[in-house]
Write an enzyme that holds these catalytic residues in place. Structure first.
Site, mmCIF file in Angstrom:
data_model
loop_
_atom_site.group_PDB
_atom_site.id
_atom_site.type_symbol
_atom_site.label_atom_id
_atom_site.label_comp_id
_atom_site.label_asym_id
_atom_site.label_seq_id
_atom_site.Cartn_x
_atom_site.Cartn_y
_atom_site.Cartn_z
ATOM 1 N N LEU A 172 0.819 -1.215 0.000
ATOM 2 C CA LEU A 172 0.000 0.000 0.000
ATOM 3 C C LEU A 172 0.850 1.260 0.000
ATOM 4 O O LEU A 172 0.456 2.277 -0.578
ATOM 5 C CB LEU A 172 -0.950 -0.005 1.203
ATOM 6 C CG LEU A 172 -2.067 -1.033 1.159
ATOM 7 C CD1 LEU A 172 -2.813 -1.062 2.494
ATOM 8 C CD2 LEU A 172 -3.031 -0.741 0.009
ATOM 9 N N TYR A 173 1.994 1.215 0.653
ATOM 10 C CA TYR A 173 2.886 2.370 0.631
ATOM 11 C C TYR A 173 3.315 2.672 -0.798
ATOM 12 O O TYR A 173 3.224 3.820 -1.269
ATOM 13 C CB TYR A 173 4.105 2.117 1.515
ATOM 14 C CG TYR A 173 5.154 3.199 1.418
ATOM 15 C CD1 TYR A 173 4.910 4.470 1.941
ATOM 16 C CD2 TYR A 173 6.372 2.966 0.799
ATOM 17 C CE1 TYR A 173 5.862 5.477 1.844
ATOM 18 C CE2 TYR A 173 7.322 3.960 0.702
ATOM 19 C CZ TYR A 173 7.067 5.212 1.225
ATOM 20 O OH TYR A 173 8.015 6.205 1.120
ATOM 21 N N SER A 174 3.786 1.658 -1.520
ATOM 22 C CA SER A 174 4.216 1.849 -2.915
ATOM 23 C C SER A 174 3.069 2.374 -3.770
ATOM 24 O O SER A 174 3.232 3.325 -4.551
ATOM 25 C CB SER A 174 4.723 0.519 -3.494
ATOM 26 O OG SER A 174 5.807 0.018 -2.774
ATOM 27 N N LYS A 204 2.145 6.093 -2.711
ATOM 28 C CA LYS A 204 3.186 7.062 -3.078
ATOM 29 C C LYS A 204 3.165 7.305 -4.588
ATOM 30 O O LYS A 204 3.352 8.440 -5.044
ATOM 31 C CB LYS A 204 4.564 6.579 -2.638
ATOM 32 C CG LYS A 204 4.824 6.666 -1.154
ATOM 33 C CD LYS A 204 4.739 8.080 -0.603
ATOM 34 C CE LYS A 204 5.994 8.884 -0.855
ATOM 35 N NZ LYS A 204 5.973 10.190 -0.127
#
Length: 346
Positions: free
Chosen positions: A141-143, A146
């Protein structure tokens, strides 16, 4: 210039504040109430704005009269649901950008990440440049968020509102208590880090904090950067596992020796990721292992920084100089034992 720095109470954000001081900027910081502002309180002339990326009114107040925004705040933890990541990383960036543009800001410098290009099926990637496309499926989810935020920022570039995204890889240096390097060093001080290399070299571009902030300061002033993303890294890549062994030797830790079969780890990471898609679990705890954390230690990932050298100037600190600065700082706060205690508490 009058600048607004978000994420200023964090590791990289605090170094951006220091760099803005050196550049002669007037500085306002956006921080949450209850944040640790002990370092920021030592910076003369700094102005505090208390707010949150979810609160548009506080963002409008923070952006009033600002020329440049350095947006470093983000949800970088591996704990959180899809809605939490989207709310902070995507919608929060959009709200801040809208507030800045409405208030008359001229430039928006977004601290992105090479993780915005990390796909599920990626293998080793050596020397990639900014022509690399976004993947069809993201590793976590971070990737994913971002990348979504970066796309919003770059699409917002206008003649009167310059937007630029910087992608520093694995930022490290003094005052970092929760990034990859302190967490791995803490494990090596107790002999708790196995060798996950699989018997092959793993190469990585790292980014000393001084190289990241120098790029940010120049991005706030350079022509021809609007609507562009740049990889930011140290002058030369390193081999991950020999670098970790050197770090252990430098501070008296136990270098990674015992090898763990990667097939077992990958299966465990996949299973953990599937379980951690349950929002009640994801909101409360970080996963003990993930495909993302495993990829950072087992996939080679190096980046061509020639575009950043051309438009923003080259990196200012090499690996050896950066390690000397890190060592001096650790010694200044009471040595590696005090450092590790702080890491464990963060």
């Amino acid at each position: 210039m009058k600048v607004l720095v978000t994420g200023a109470s964090g590791f990289l954000g605090s170094h951006i504040v220091d760099a803005c001081v050196r550049a002669g900027d007037e500085i306002r910081v956006l921080v949450r109430k209850g944040s640790d502002v002990s370092h920021l309180q030592t910076v003369p002339g700094i102005e505090f704005a208390y707010g949150d990326l979810r609160d548009i009114a506080s963002l409008r107040t923070a952006a009033d009269g600002i020329d440049v925004v350095h947006h470093s705040a983000a949800r970088v933890t591996d704990k959180g649901s899809r809605s939490q990541f989207r709310e902070e990383n995507v919608l929060g960036t959009w709200r801040l950008m809208e507030a800045a543009r409405s208030a008359g800001a001229r430039r928006f410098v977004f601290i992105s990440s090479p993780s915005a290009l990390m796909g599920v099926r990626d293998g080793d990637r050596l020397g990639i440049n900014e022509s690399e496309p976004y993947p069809p499926r993201y590793l976590n989810l971070y990737s994913e968020t971002k990348a979504a935020a970066e796309r919003l920022v770059l699409a917002a570039d206008r003649p009167d509102f310059t937007t630029v995204a910087l992608r520093p890889r694995a930022v490290w240096g003094p005052r970092d208590h929760s990034g990859f390097m302190p967490r791995l060093l803490a494990k090596m001080m107790t002999g708790g880090l196995p060798d996950l290399s699989g018997g092959k070299p793993v190469y990585a571009s790292l980014c000393h904090c001084d190289n990241a902030v120098e790029a940010a300061i120049r991005a706030a002033r350079s022509d021809g950067v609007g609507g562009r993303a740049y990889f930011i890294a140290d002058p030369e890549p390193v081999e991950v596992w020999s670098t970790l062994a050197d770090l252990a030797e430098r501070f008296g830790g136990v270098p990674p020796v015992k090898r763990v079969p990667l097939g077992i780890l990958r299966a465990a990471a996949f299973a953990t990721d599937m379980v951690w898609e349950l929002p009640p679990l994801a909101r409360r705890w970080s996963p003990p292992l993930s495909r993302y954390s495993l990829a950072l230690l087992t996939r080679s990932a190096t980046y061509d920084i020639s575009a950043a050298r051309r438009d923003l100037g080259g990196p200012v600190v090499d690996h050896e100089a950066g390690m000397a600065r890190l060592t001096a700082w650790i010694n200044s706060i009471g040595g590696v034992d005090a450092y590790v205690r702080k890491v464990q508490q963060s």
